[in-house]
Design a protein around this motif. Sequence first.
Motif, PDB file in Angstrom:
ATOM      1  N   ALA A 124       0.832  -1.201   0.000  1.00  0.00           N
ATOM      2  CA  ALA A 124       0.000   0.000   0.000  1.00  0.00           C
ATOM      3  C   ALA A 124       0.867   1.252   0.000  1.00  0.00           C
ATOM      4  N   ALA A 125       1.936   1.231   0.802  1.00  0.00           N
ATOM      5  CA  ALA A 125       2.830   2.391   0.882  1.00  0.00           C
ATOM      6  C   ALA A 125       3.551   2.623  -0.435  1.00  0.00           C
ATOM      7  N   LEU A 126       3.992   1.541  -1.088  1.00  0.00           N
ATOM      8  CA  LEU A 126       4.664   1.697  -2.379  1.00  0.00           C
ATOM      9  C   LEU A 126       3.714   2.296  -3.409  1.00  0.00           C
ATOM     10  N   ARG A 127       2.464   1.855  -3.386  1.00  0.00           N
ATOM     11  CA  ARG A 127       1.493   2.384  -4.338  1.00  0.00           C
ATOM     12  C   ARG A 127       1.303   3.890  -4.127  1.00  0.00           C
ATOM     13  N   PHE A 128       1.209   4.312  -2.876  1.00  0.00           N
ATOM     14  CA  PHE A 128       1.073   5.736  -2.601  1.00  0.00           C
ATOM     15  C   PHE A 128       2.337   6.479  -3.027  1.00  0.00           C
ATOM     16  N   ALA A 129       3.486   5.915  -2.672  1.00  0.00           N
ATOM     17  CA  ALA A 129       4.763   6.580  -2.947  1.00  0.00           C
ATOM     18  C   ALA A 129       5.028   6.737  -4.437  1.00  0.00           C
ATOM     19  N   THR A 130       4.473   5.849  -5.246  1.00  0.00           N
ATOM     20  CA  THR A 130       4.680   5.945  -6.689  1.00  0.00           C
ATOM     21  C   THR A 130       3.631   6.816  -7.365  1.00  0.00           C
ATOM     22  N   LEU A 131       2.455   6.909  -6.778  1.00  0.00           N
ATOM     23  CA  LEU A 131       1.421   7.785  -7.327  1.00  0.00           C
ATOM     24  C   LEU A 131       1.663   9.247  -6.944  1.00  0.00           C
ATOM     25  N   PHE A 132       2.210   9.441  -5.734  1.00  0.00           N
ATOM     26  CA  PHE A 132       2.436  10.788  -5.219  1.00  0.00           C
ATOM     27  C   PHE A 132       3.883  10.930  -4.740  1.00  0.00           C
ATOM     28  N   PRO A 133       4.838  10.807  -5.641  1.00  0.00           N
ATOM     29  CA  PRO A 133       6.249  10.787  -5.243  1.00  0.00           C
ATOM     30  C   PRO A 133       6.728  12.052  -4.537  1.00  0.00           C
TER      31      PRO A 133
ATOM     32  N   VAL B 160       6.843   0.627 -10.244  1.00  0.00           N
ATOM     33  CA  VAL B 160       8.097   0.614  -9.496  1.00  0.00           C
ATOM     34  C   VAL B 160       9.107   1.609 -10.060  1.00  0.00           C
ATOM     35  N   LYS B 161       8.995   1.935 -11.343  1.00  0.00           N
ATOM     36  CA  LYS B 161       9.901   2.920 -11.936  1.00  0.00           C
ATOM     37  C   LYS B 161       9.690   4.312 -11.358  1.00  0.00           C
ATOM     38  N   ARG B 162       8.561   4.518 -10.721  1.00  0.00           N
ATOM     39  CA  ARG B 162       8.219   5.829 -10.175  1.00  0.00           C
ATOM     40  C   ARG B 162       8.602   5.979  -8.706  1.00  0.00           C
ATOM     41  N   LEU B 163       9.257   4.965  -8.144  1.00  0.00           N
ATOM     42  CA  LEU B 163       9.685   5.047  -6.756  1.00  0.00           C
ATOM     43  C   LEU B 163      10.982   5.841  -6.684  1.00  0.00           C
ATOM     44  N   THR B 164      10.920   7.063  -6.165  1.00  0.00           N
ATOM     45  CA  THR B 164      12.081   7.943  -6.186  1.00  0.00           C
ATOM     46  C   THR B 164      12.590   8.339  -4.800  1.00  0.00           C
ATOM     47  N   CYS B 165      11.795   8.128  -3.751  1.00  0.00           N
ATOM     48  CA  CYS B 165      12.197   8.577  -2.417  1.00  0.00           C
ATOM     49  C   CYS B 165      13.249   7.635  -1.824  1.00  0.00           C
ATOM     50  N   PRO B 166      13.977   8.081  -0.792  1.00  0.00           N
ATOM     51  CA  PRO B 166      14.874   7.162  -0.086  1.00  0.00           C
ATOM     52  C   PRO B 166      14.091   5.949   0.403  1.00  0.00           C
ATOM     53  N   THR B 167      14.558   4.771   0.041  1.00  0.00           N
ATOM     54  CA  THR B 167      13.826   3.537   0.340  1.00  0.00           C
ATOM     55  C   THR B 167      14.751   2.504   0.962  1.00  0.00           C
TER      56      THR B 167
ATOM     57  N   ASN C 191      16.370   4.003  -8.965  1.00  0.00           N
ATOM     58  CA  ASN C 191      16.350   4.812  -7.746  1.00  0.00           C
ATOM     59  C   ASN C 191      17.690   4.690  -7.029  1.00  0.00           C
ATOM     60  N   PRO C 192      18.549   5.704  -7.119  1.00  0.00           N
ATOM     61  CA  PRO C 192      19.874   5.643  -6.481  1.00  0.00           C
ATOM     62  C   PRO C 192      19.806   5.656  -4.950  1.00  0.00           C
ATOM     63  N   LYS C 193      18.611   5.933  -4.413  1.00  0.00           N
ATOM     64  CA  LYS C 193      18.441   5.973  -2.962  1.00  0.00           C
ATOM     65  C   LYS C 193      17.709   4.732  -2.457  1.00  0.00           C
ATOM     66  N   PHE C 194      17.910   3.622  -3.155  1.00  0.00           N
ATOM     67  CA  PHE C 194      17.287   2.354  -2.768  1.00  0.00           C
ATOM     68  C   PHE C 194      18.326   1.474  -2.078  1.00  0.00           C
ATOM     69  N   ASP C 195      18.103   1.205  -0.795  1.00  0.00           N
ATOM     70  CA  ASP C 195      18.993   0.334  -0.020  1.00  0.00           C
ATOM     71  C   ASP C 195      18.291  -0.990   0.226  1.00  0.00           C
ATOM     72  N   CYS C 196      18.903  -2.068  -0.190  1.00  0.00           N
ATOM     73  CA  CYS C 196      18.304  -3.394  -0.087  1.00  0.00           C
ATOM     74  C   CYS C 196      19.173  -4.299   0.784  1.00  0.00           C
ATOM     75  N   HIS C 197      18.530  -4.989   1.740  1.00  0.00           N
ATOM     76  CA  HIS C 197      19.244  -5.888   2.630  1.00  0.00           C
ATOM     77  C   HIS C 197      18.509  -7.223   2.700  1.00  0.00           C
ATOM     78  N   LEU C 198      19.212  -8.303   2.438  1.00  0.00           N
ATOM     79  CA  LEU C 198      18.674  -9.657   2.550  1.00  0.00           C
ATOM     80  C   LEU C 198      19.165 -10.239   3.871  1.00  0.00           C
ATOM     81  N   VAL C 199      18.211 -10.537   4.757  1.00  0.00           N
ATOM     82  CA  VAL C 199      18.557 -10.904   6.128  1.00  0.00           C
ATOM     83  C   VAL C 199      17.922 -12.244   6.494  1.00  0.00           C
TER      84      VAL C 199
END
Length: 335
Positions: free
Chosen positions: A143-152, A264-271, A298-306
């Motif tokens: 839900a948050a991703l959908r909002f973040a991509t519709l209203f970046p 997903v291409k519209r996700l621009t915020c720090p994530t 998105n250069p501000k995308f931090d991904c961690h596999l834990v």
Amino acid sequence: MAKNLLKSLILTSKSVKNKSSIGIPSVLFSRRLHMGDATPKEIKIPVKWGHVSGKLWGNENEQPILALHGWQDNAGTWDTLAPLLYKKRPILAIDFPGHGLSSWYPPGMVYYPWEFARLIIYIKQYYKWEKISFLGHSMGSIAALRFATLFPDEVTFYIAIDSLIADDYDLNAVIDKYPTNVLKMQKAQSRLNDEPPSYTLDEIIKIWHKSTRQSVAMDSAKYLLKRGSKPSMSDPNKFYFSRDSRLKHMLFNPEDKRFVEAIVKRLTCPTLYVKGLDSPFASDDFSVEMRELIKKTNPKFDCHLVPGTHHIHLNEPEKVANLILPFYEKYNLIK
């Protein structure tokens, strides 16, 4: 001792809900979130069909992070993680409609995942927030991703636990399930006033554990049961799941892969994305492909596999907190 504590938590939750049905204190409807520094404060946000319940950790004078739980869970999913984070940034965890202590949709209505994304708009407008920050798990992350991509331009940052996109892009598989789900939803509509089956404390803990594919640890179930169960009217020594039974038969919207890719291409915020390696979700080829696409766009995308299950944030909160706090610092998200 643990059983007595859980029983006390469930009974307390019942007491809170009963009080709200008699007359919700006006202070809970205040647009200012009142919160002490030690324990979370129960809040209620008025909506057309009743209220959305939640709990706030942290400074009442600072805008909180909006924490969104997963499907059929509730705000209790953050009970172990929020205490490790709220002194840096306050956290407002809500119960989605039909979940936890929030009002159910009116009879005849059904739940759709995209409506939960729209609920975010209402909450943002209700509190008059200029921008919004997210902490989401599973359905809440989606839900948050959908909002973040519709209203970046309206999102400061987004933290996702174990999910980014929905697992419903295989159109044939989704449509194959629709006839059964529609019929079950129709049947559930006729049972809204009936008390569901009840169980002993041991049984309901095991059921919650097993129904999540053992994702929610047995010891973690108490946090969800506090808001997600009630004592039976016929046998107070037994408990039933108090969420709206229509949630079990939600019609997850079929989504074409091209549609998901465009989102997903519209996700621009720090994530910050934290993926549990022992979780079966978001592990398929397409989910991995979309994750890699976000990395590229998105250069501000931090991904961690834990190592951990789908509910790693609830079972092992230190693992997640130790990633969130550096994320705050990296993007200057705390004062």
